[in-house]
Design a protein around this motif. Structure first.
Motif, short mmCIF file in Angstrom:
data_model
loop_
_atom_site.label_atom_id
_atom_site.label_comp_id
_atom_site.label_asym_id
_atom_site.label_seq_id
_atom_site.Cartn_x
_atom_site.Cartn_y
_atom_site.Cartn_z
N ARG A 1021 0.81 -1.21 0.00
CA ARG A 1021 0.00 0.00 0.00
C ARG A 1021 0.84 1.26 0.00
NH1 ARG A 1021 -5.20 1.25 1.03
NH2 ARG A 1021 -5.49 -0.55 -0.30
N ASP A 1022 1.91 1.30 0.82
CA ASP A 1022 2.75 2.50 0.84
C ASP A 1022 3.39 2.75 -0.52
OD1 ASP A 1022 2.26 3.24 3.44
OD2 ASP A 1022 3.90 2.05 4.26
N GLN A 1023 3.81 1.68 -1.18
CA GLN A 1023 4.45 1.82 -2.48
C GLN A 1023 3.47 2.34 -3.54
OE1 GLN A 1023 6.08 -1.16 -5.82
NE2 GLN A 1023 6.99 -1.51 -3.82
N THR A 1024 2.27 1.80 -3.55
CA THR A 1024 1.30 2.25 -4.55
C THR A 1024 0.79 3.66 -4.25
OG1 THR A 1024 -0.45 1.11 -3.30
CG2 THR A 1024 0.54 -0.08 -5.14
N SER A 1273 11.18 0.56 0.77
CA SER A 1273 11.35 2.01 0.93
C SER A 1273 10.26 2.74 0.17
CB SER A 1273 12.73 2.46 0.43
OG SER A 1273 13.75 1.79 1.12
N HIS A 1274 9.88 3.89 0.71
CA HIS A 1274 8.92 4.74 0.00
C HIS A 1274 9.05 6.17 0.50
CE1 HIS A 1274 6.63 4.28 3.74
NE2 HIS A 1274 5.92 5.34 3.36
N SER A 1275 8.58 7.10 -0.32
CA SER A 1275 8.60 8.53 0.03
C SER A 1275 7.31 8.88 0.76
CB SER A 1275 8.75 9.38 -1.22
OG SER A 1275 8.50 10.74 -0.94
N THR A 1276 7.44 9.35 1.99
CA THR A 1276 6.24 9.67 2.78
C THR A 1276 5.49 10.86 2.20
OG1 THR A 1276 7.65 10.98 4.25
CG2 THR A 1276 7.19 8.73 4.92
N ALA A 1277 6.24 11.83 1.64
CA ALA A 1277 5.56 12.99 1.06
C ALA A 1277 4.72 12.58 -0.14
CB ALA A 1277 6.59 14.05 0.66
N MET A 1278 5.30 11.77 -1.02
CA MET A 1278 4.55 11.34 -2.21
C MET A 1278 3.40 10.42 -1.82
SD MET A 1278 5.94 12.91 -4.73
CE MET A 1278 6.33 14.26 -3.61
N ALA A 1279 3.60 9.57 -0.79
CA ALA A 1279 2.52 8.70 -0.34
C ALA A 1279 1.36 9.52 0.23
CB ALA A 1279 3.03 7.71 0.71
N TRP A 1280 1.69 10.62 0.89
CA TRP A 1280 0.63 11.48 1.43
C TRP A 1280 -0.19 12.09 0.30
CZ3 TRP A 1280 -0.47 16.77 1.26
CH2 TRP A 1280 -1.40 17.21 2.19
N ALA A 1360 -8.49 0.71 -6.23
CA ALA A 1360 -7.50 0.99 -7.27
C ALA A 1360 -7.37 2.44 -7.61
CB ALA A 1360 -7.86 0.21 -8.52
N THR A 1361 -8.06 3.30 -6.88
CA THR A 1361 -7.93 4.71 -7.23
C THR A 1361 -7.16 5.45 -6.17
OG1 THR A 1361 -10.12 5.08 -6.30
CG2 THR A 1361 -9.97 4.79 -8.66
N VAL A 1362 -7.81 5.87 -5.11
CA VAL A 1362 -7.14 6.74 -4.16
C VAL A 1362 -7.47 6.36 -2.74
CG1 VAL A 1362 -6.67 9.11 -3.55
CG2 VAL A 1362 -7.40 8.57 -5.84
N PRO A 1363 -6.60 5.69 -2.02
CA PRO A 1363 -6.84 5.44 -0.61
C PRO A 1363 -6.71 6.73 0.15
CG PRO A 1363 -4.66 4.67 -1.24
CD PRO A 1363 -5.35 5.12 -2.48
N ASN A 1364 -7.40 6.81 1.30
CA ASN A 1364 -7.44 8.10 1.99
C ASN A 1364 -7.07 8.05 3.46
OD1 ASN A 1364 -8.51 10.19 0.11
ND2 ASN A 1364 -9.93 8.54 -0.24
N GLU A 1365 -7.47 7.04 4.21
CA GLU A 1365 -7.24 7.09 5.64
C GLU A 1365 -6.59 5.80 6.11
OE1 GLU A 1365 -10.49 9.37 7.92
OE2 GLU A 1365 -11.52 8.17 6.46
N GLY A 1366 -6.12 5.85 7.31
CA GLY A 1366 -5.63 4.64 7.93
C GLY A 1366 -4.18 4.38 7.62
N ASP A 1367 -3.57 3.53 8.46
CA ASP A 1367 -2.19 3.15 8.28
C ASP A 1367 -2.18 1.75 7.70
OD1 ASP A 1367 0.70 2.94 10.50
OD2 ASP A 1367 0.49 2.82 8.33
N HIS A 1368 -1.64 1.59 6.50
CA HIS A 1368 -1.71 0.29 5.83
C HIS A 1368 -0.31 -0.24 5.55
CE1 HIS A 1368 -6.01 0.70 5.26
NE2 HIS A 1368 -5.76 1.96 4.95
N LYS A 1369 0.59 -0.02 6.44
CA LYS A 1369 1.94 -0.50 6.21
C LYS A 1369 1.93 -2.02 6.17
CE LYS A 1369 4.17 3.45 8.28
NZ LYS A 1369 4.55 3.98 7.00
N GLY A 1370 2.65 -2.55 5.23
CA GLY A 1370 2.75 -3.98 5.11
C GLY A 1370 1.59 -4.62 4.39
N LYS A 1371 0.70 -3.80 3.81
CA LYS A 1371 -0.48 -4.34 3.14
C LYS A 1371 -0.36 -4.18 1.64
CE LYS A 1371 -3.04 -2.97 7.21
NZ LYS A 1371 -4.06 -2.10 7.76
N SER A 1372 -0.92 -5.15 0.92
CA SER A 1372 -0.88 -5.10 -0.53
C SER A 1372 -1.85 -4.07 -1.03
CB SER A 1372 -1.20 -6.47 -1.10
OG SER A 1372 -1.18 -6.44 -2.51
#
Length: 1430
Positions: A1021-1024, A1273-1280, A1360-1372
């Motif tokens: 999830r963080d990567q996408t 690894s992922h960019s937190t700014a871009m993930a936000w 498949a569009t835009v997730p918005n809330e919650g912490d989904h680290k480690g999730k596909s």
């Protein structure tokens, strides 16, 4: 109360910072010495009775222990460097006219060269201040001289306006350290009784010397043939010498001594914290607290140091570590709250305002004296500044004599106790003499022909400035010496922003109001500021006591100690143990870097983004309200006046793309789609147009004819027949256009004007009348320049009288009505004029003519004077081969302005989006649906929020807040893009802006990279989210910079859109395959989440649903995949059936899209039944562009699942396959980039795109997951950004861009591009995040599945569009890992939450049935569609 200074209500014996005993008359008789000063050091010589404040320590490195001549020498070097720095600011004062013609820009633009210089001086101050607090002042001074030298050298080589502006900005940054730190250095080097004279000397160096500069530069420029670079050649040499002098002669002046020595600013808190040794000494000597403390420290701590004087090389160390580097950010914001303290605000007003008035007048002095009736050249304008320089010198002498003498005198009268308020009486000189100078300058300039009088008053003005600055600055140093650095930052910010604003409007202000009115206003304001000195004097001590008791910095947690001992909390670390300090500083650097990702949203200590979003949300409300009231007093609400008066070229190098101030032009050069005639011809059908004047008006006439009738080539016939100096009549259909050759405005043209003024039949009179002359008078008028000017003036007055008479008869001008226009006098390119023209046509005479037109504009505000023609001609590129006339493209721009003025609002038909032409145009009246929405949002929702406790059966408070949040953002969209409250400007692509913004975004992305502690699954999830984020940033930059014109950039953006749809196919397939949830609830949740915002905007903005094409695209693909996976869902795990079903669905959907009948027929059906409007053909094109990429995502998802089930990664051949895939992917991406960049046009690439776009997507996925480190690894700014990318994509249409993406929204000022970009971006991203948080709550409410307030459950989202809330680290992307042993989880983060007790309330039992809710929603939308069509 001593000398009218009110004492604060404090316990007896309390000490107020700043108050100190400074005189001791009995110092020679030990028996008579006052116990309060016994043991304290005194001055020497004639100052032997002066108690030294602050007390010097016993350390020989304490600057207060240096010899007075050496301290004066250091200050002299800094003052000399300050003179060199300060003179760079007004160096252009005499050369404004030369710069106008050299760069082809307006006087406002030339004034901005000084304005931006002063602005950057203020904006850089907080950074220099913070750096000096952390690492000392020496490196700051040296950096300032380096930047100053570089800026001056750059200016001496700059040959374009933008390059020159850049050099001026760099010079401003270089000047800043001297204005920011020079006065605080005086506090470091001198005792209180020694500061007054030195402050006056520093004021002279920083301000007074600037008035000598124009005297030199004016003469220097004239002697070198008007070469504006010569002053910078000279100055860069001096700046280089100053750089060397500061490097080798100025040591560090900051010294950290114990606070007990600071007898002027010591507080009760410091006295209570004095050492035990101090208590012992006090007990033995029976001396009061401060004396005992000082004595104790001399006997104790100082004695134990046994330090030696630093060597010369040691004193030149670049850095003196004082605090942790992390403290830099604290010091950076410390000055802001201090600005609101009464004494500091008074100091900023007293000194900053007087400086700002002088800076503004200096910016326009050249224009005031270079034009009639004085006609001064550069040298004479420079000589005018001899008077203010003399005033500065006299002010220095007077201030130097009075400042310290008056302090000693008042101290004696106050029983030897010094109060900082004793510095304030010197303000009386500014009240009397400075204000006299302001009033006198304005009144004497009004006379016009008496140059000595305004020159003398200019000197008096500067004399008052020196007194005001010396008084207020010395007071601030003495009263708040511990905060002096931050105080001067406040002063520079105040002075810089005020001066910048005044210089930007100075020229226009003078033209509109006149010098007299401006100076009277400034004088009255300055009198009010000076009178504030009375309460400041009387109440100043109480204010100091209040600030000491109520420490604002401490309450805001900005109170940091500048001494290393307290910073580190280590008793054995002394200020002199530099090696220990450096070790701890190096340890602090990783901590500072580690905090960055936490500030951006990752980690346990993340910032509260909801709080930040609500702050932005409040700013939006304030902005709308401010704009609303500003519009109520705006005399040009539709930008008709600014259309013809102000503007600039977006491409000044080629003199193309004219941009009026604050509005967007409509191009009348092409026929509208589906029409047989041009828009101009349609607007003027059955009407007549008249042009009167000389050859510059004639060229505008022919360009106008071409816009009305592009096929007309009559101009060539008139030129061939040599009929240039005859009247011309041209017909284009039923439009009659006439040109009257009347360069002296006394023949046929004037008669036509007279005839036109008497017409009452609107079909007989002229719909547009354009008059212009000036060059003909300059060329063929009287040999005497002044006589020809008067002849032209009389002719213009006569023509204007005819126009005014007609306008009074017809009624005031409103957009779309018949109008008159006077064309401004155009400037030739003197370098290309022939000798006879060059001898007779002078820029001074033309400037005088245009100034008179500005006077007429003030007298007749309803008269349209096209100063845009004048501004265009200032750019030499705009001139043709003869140097006199315009190029064809520039003439077309002038004609296009005239058509915008007359025709933009002339149509009686309701306009349709996009609303991309805003100059002199009106927006549609709001339809019924818009009115109801505005009413509901602006009135009903706040009432619901206020009373939700009594109506909570309808919805929860959470839903009410969501309604308010989304509603107000939608309302802001309406005000921003459907009203004239906010200005708009055109986009213009430049490679610099596109690559620059891309580089900044990339830097932020790389700076915020963080690595997960756990191994992440494929497409986590963080990567996408990061993937969506940087793609969205790229799309935003693409839209903002207008890069769609560049084929290779357009092609890449097409691939990014395809990547979104790839994720849609992948995510939905994996979810449906694993979960098998095909319920109506699932479908409704996703569709509502996707479409709440675009549907609301479609109604509010009077657009249509398909306009926000990304949501409809994803909606269609969700529907296709939902239907595909639901059919035969019980056989989905049969591989053969699944492949066959996917293939059949793909073929069927391709057929539906490729055959126009299906989609366009469906569009017609929706229009007839549901009153839905939209361009079905355009939408079909967009779907067809990415027709196959989502299916590739489906196949990748299918392969991903099967690889997990069959453990493909365990196969022996997997490492080889993996390496081959990485190599192939590394080859595919550059080959694809070459391929798309070499297609001839974007239309050629579009034909290839559906078949090749999946290649770079698959290659990116392989490379992004090539190693475990990359995958984790992922960019937190871009993930936000990715978590709110749906909202950013949609809201950009109206609150970041404008004109339905065709233009740019202006929230500040059209000329402040960078500031506008920063503010609008922050507001836009904050609003997008806020809406993304609230649409989930609205989805739940519509579905009847609201969360309980105590529940901490995931929100509804689309996979498949835009997730918005919650912490989904480690999730596909589509799934949540449920057990540790599974490669793919079994959760469903994107399904609706199923609460145990859904809300029913007012819905009753019917509300439990989702089908009924959706049916009611559909019926409501149908009704809204019906209402919107009314």
């Amino acid at each position: 109360m001593g000398l009218f200074i009110l004492e604060p209500n404090l316990p007896p014996g309390s000490h107020v910072p700043g108050t100190t005993r400074m005189l001791d008359h009995n110092f020679r008789d030990p028996e008579l010495v006052d116990a309060s000063v016994a043991g304290l050091k005194h001055g020497t010589g004639r100052d032997a009775d002066v108690v030294l404040v602050p007390q010097p320590s016993e350390d020989p490195n304490d600057p207060l222990n240096w010899s007075l001549p050496y301290r004066d020498f250091v200050l002299f070097v800094l003052c000399t460097a300050s003179v060199i720095a300060a003179v760079s600011s007004p160096i252009l004062a005499t050369n404004s006219l030369l710069l106008v013609f050299k760069f082809g820009h307006t006087f406002d633009d030339i004034a901005a060269l000084t304005g931006y210089n002063v602005l950057m001086l203020g904006l850089a101050a907080p950074f220099y201040s913070a750096s000096s607090r952390v690492l000392g002042k020496r490196h700051v001074y040296l950096l300032g001289t380096i930047l100053l030298f570089a800026g001056c050298l750059w200016s001496s080589l700059a040959n374009s306006y933008k390059s020159f502006l850049g050099s001026r900005i760099l010079q401003g940054v270089g000047i800043c350290p001297f204005e920011c730190l020079l006065y605080t250095t005086i506090g470091d080097l001198y005792h209180v009784h020694q500061r007054g004279t030195r402050v006056a000397l520093s004021t002279m160096a920083l301000f007074g010397s600037t008035f000598l500069t124009p005297v030199v530069t004016g003469k220097l420029t004239k002697d070198h043939g008007g070469n504006i670079h010569w002053p910078f050649y000279l100055l860069s040499g001096f700046a280089g010498l100053a750089m060397v002098a500061v490097a080798v002669l100025v040591p560090e002046t900051i010294f950290v001594r114990d606070k007990a020595y600071d007898t002027d600013i010591v507080t009760e808190e410091h006295l209570k914290a004095s050492t035990e040794q101090s208590a012992v000494v006090q007990e033995q000597s029976e001396k009061p607290g401060i004396t005992a403390t000082v004595t104790a420290h001399r006997q104790g701590s100082d004695a134990s140091l046994q330090t030696q004087r630093k060597s010369y090389l040691q004193s030149l160390r670049l850095f003196t570590p004082l605090c942790l580097p992390l403290r830099f950010f604290t010091f950076l914001i410390r000055p802001l709250p201090l600005l609101f303290m009464p004494s500091i605000f008074w100091g900023c007003l007293s000194s900053g305002s007087m400086i700002a008035w002088t800076v503004m007048l200096s910016a326009i002095v050249a224009e005031l004296f270079s034009l009639p009736p004085l006609w001064f050249d550069e040298a004479k304008v420079g000589y005018i500044y001899a008077s203010p320089f003399t005033g500065a010198v006299v002010g220095l002498v007077v201030a130097g004599m009075l400042s310290d003498w008056s302090v000693k005198y008042l101290t004696r009268k106050n029983n030897d106790v010094y109060e900082p308020e004793f510095r304030i009486p010197l303000m009386a000189g500014n009240l009397i003499i400075g204000c006299m100078g302001l009033f006198g300058f304005g009144l004497s300039m009004k006379a016009g022909d008496n140059w000595p009088a305004p020159t003398i008053f200019f000197g008096l003005m500067v004399f008052g400035l020196i007194l005001a600055s010396t008084s207020s600055l010395a007071y601030l140093i003495d009263a708040h010496r511990d905060l002096s650095t931050e105080i001067f930052v406040c002063l520079l910010l105040f002075k810089g922003l005020l001066s910048f604003g005044l210089t930007l409007v100075a020229y226009d202000w003078v033209l509109k109001r006149g010098v007299k009115e401006i100076c009277v206003v400034m004088g009255c304001v300055q009198i009010g500021i000076c009178l504030l000195s009375i309460p400041m004097y009387v109440l100043g001590k109480r204010n100091r006591a209040w600030m000491a008791r109520n420490d604002v910095l401490k309450s805001l947690k900005l109170k940091v100690c500048a001494r290393v001992l307290e910073e580190w909390g280590r008793p054995n670390t002394t200020p002199h143990n530099l090696n220990t300090i450096r070790v701890y500083q190096l340890r602090g650097l990783p901590r500072m870097v580690a905090i960055i990702p936490q500030m951006l949203g990752s980690g346990k200590r993340s910032l509260s983004f909801p709080a930040a979003a609500y702050a932005v949300y409040a700013a939006i409300a304030v902005a709308v309200i401010f704009r609303f009231f500003a519009a109520a007093f705006n005399q040009d609400p539709y930008h008709c006046r600014s259309l013809v008066t102000k503007g600039a070229y977006l491409d000044p190098v080629h003199a193309k793309s004219w941009q009026p101030s604050g509005c967007v032009l409509k191009s009348y050069a092409a026929k509208p789609k589906g029409q047989s005639i041009t828009s101009a011809s349609e607007c003027l059908w059955g009407k007549r147009v008249m042009f009167v004047g000389d050859s510059t008006v004639r060229e505008t006439f022919w360009a106008f004819v071409k816009l009305v009738d592009p096929a007309n080539n009559a101009e060539g016939g008139y030129i061939a027949a040599d009929k240039k100096h005859e009247d011309i009549s041209v017909y284009a259909g039923d439009v009659k256009m006439q040109f009257f050759w009347d360069p002296y405005l006394n023949g046929t043209g004037l008669k036509a004007l007279d005839w036109n003024a008497k017409q009452t039949d609107e079909y007989r009179r002229f719909a547009l009348a354009v008059v212009g002359s000036g060059l003909w008078f300059a060329r063929y008028g009287s040999d005497n320049q002044q006589t020809s000017y008067i002849q032209w003036k009389d002719a213009i007055d006569n023509a204007v009288s005819k126009m005014v008479m007609a306008q009074e008869a017809w009624g005031p001008f409103v957009p779309g009505n018949d109008t008159f226009v006077i064309q401004g006098v155009e400037y030739p390119d003197t370098n290309r004029l022939d000798l006879s023209r060059k001898a007779s046509i002078t820029t001074q005479e033309l400037e005088a003519m245009n100034n008179y037109l500005h006077d007429l504009s003030r007298k007749h505000p309803k008269l349209n004077i096209m100063f845009a023609a004048e501004e265009m001609s200032r750019n030499r590129v705009s001139r043709g081969k003869d140097g006199l006339h315009s190029t064809a493209s520039v003439a077309t721009e002038k004609a296009n302005i005239l058509l915008n003025l007359r025709c933009n609002a002339a149509s009686t038909l309701r306009r349709k989006f996009p609303f991309d032409a805003t100059c002199c145009a009106t927006y549609n009246n709001a339809n019924l649906a818009q009115l109801l929405m505005v009413l509901a949002i602006a009135v009903a929702t706040p009432l619901l929020i206020a009373n939700y406790h009594s109506i909570n059966d309808f919805a929860s408070a959470r839903v009410y807040k969501a309604l308010l949040a989304v509603g107000l953002v939608v309302l802001y969209c309406f005000y921003a893009d459907r009203t004239h409250y906010f200005e708009k400007i055109s986009k213009y692509y430049t490679q610099t802006s596109f690559l620059g913004l891309s580089f900044i975004a990339a830097a932020i992305a790389f700076a915020t990279i963080t690595e997960s502690s756990k191994d992440q699954p494929f497409l986590a999830r963080d990567q996408t989210d990061e993937w969506k984020g940087w793609m969205q940033i790229a799309i935003l930059i693409y839209h903002y910079t207008g890069a769609s014109k560049v084929a290779w950039i357009y092609n890449i953006i097409r691939v990014l859109v395809a990547s979104y749809l790839f994720q849609t196919g992948f995510g939905h397939f994996v979810f449906f395959y694993k979960k098998g949830d095909f319920s109506l609830k699932r479908a409704a949740a996703v569709l509502l989440r996707l479409n709440i915002l675009p549907c609301a905007l479609a109604y509010m903005m009077d657009t249509d649903y398909l306009f926000y094409y990304f949501s409809p695209l994803v909606t269609v693909w969700f529907g296709v995949l939902w239907c595909t996976m639901r059919v035969g869902s019980h056989l989905n795990h049969n591989n053969l059936f699944m492949v066959g079903k996917l293939l059949a669905s793909a073929v069927l959907f391709t057929l539906i899209i490729k055959v126009p009948f299906f989609v366009e027929g469906l569009g017609k059906l929706f229009k007839a039944v549901a009153l839905l409007h939209g361009d079905a053909k355009e939408f079909r094109f967009r779907v067809a562009l990415d027709l196959y990429t989502p299916w590739v995502g489906v196949l990748v998802g299918f392969a991903f699942i099967k690889s997990s089930e069959q453990k493909w990664t365990s196969l022996p051949s997997w490492p080889c396959i993996r390496k081959l895939a990485i190599v192939a992917s590394a080859v595919v991406i550059p080959v694809f980039v070459w391929f798309e960049a070499t297609r001839e046009t974007k239309f050629v690439y579009n034909a290839w795109h559906p078949y090749v776009s999946f290649l770079p997507i698959l290659a990116f996925i392989v490379l992004r997951n090539a190693t475990q480190k990359l995958r984790n690894s992922h960019s937190t700014a871009m993930a936000w950004i990715g978590r709110c990318s749906l909202e950013t994509f949609i809201l950009q249409f109206h609150i970041w861009l404008a004109g339905d993406t065709k233009t740019l929204l202006i929230v500040t000022h059209p000329d402040w591009w960078l500031l506008n970009f920063v503010i609008s971006t922050v507001v836009f991203l904050g609003a997008s995040y806020l809406v993304s948080q609230k649409t989930g709550a609205l989805t739940e409410w519509i579905m009847g599945v609201e969360k309980k307030p105590v529940a901490a459950l995931p929100t509804v989202r689309d996979t498949a569009t835009v997730p918005n809330e919650g912490d989904h680290k480690g999730k596909s992307l589509a799934l949540v890992v449920k057990t540790e042993g599974e490669a793919i989880g079994q959760g469903e983060p994107d399904t609706p939450v199923r609460p145990t007790a859904p809300r029913v309330g007012t819905w009753g039992q019917f509300g439990k049935d989702l089908r009924i809710r959706l049916a009611v929603l559909g019926a409501g939308l149908w009704v809204v569609n019906l209402v919107a069509s009314i």
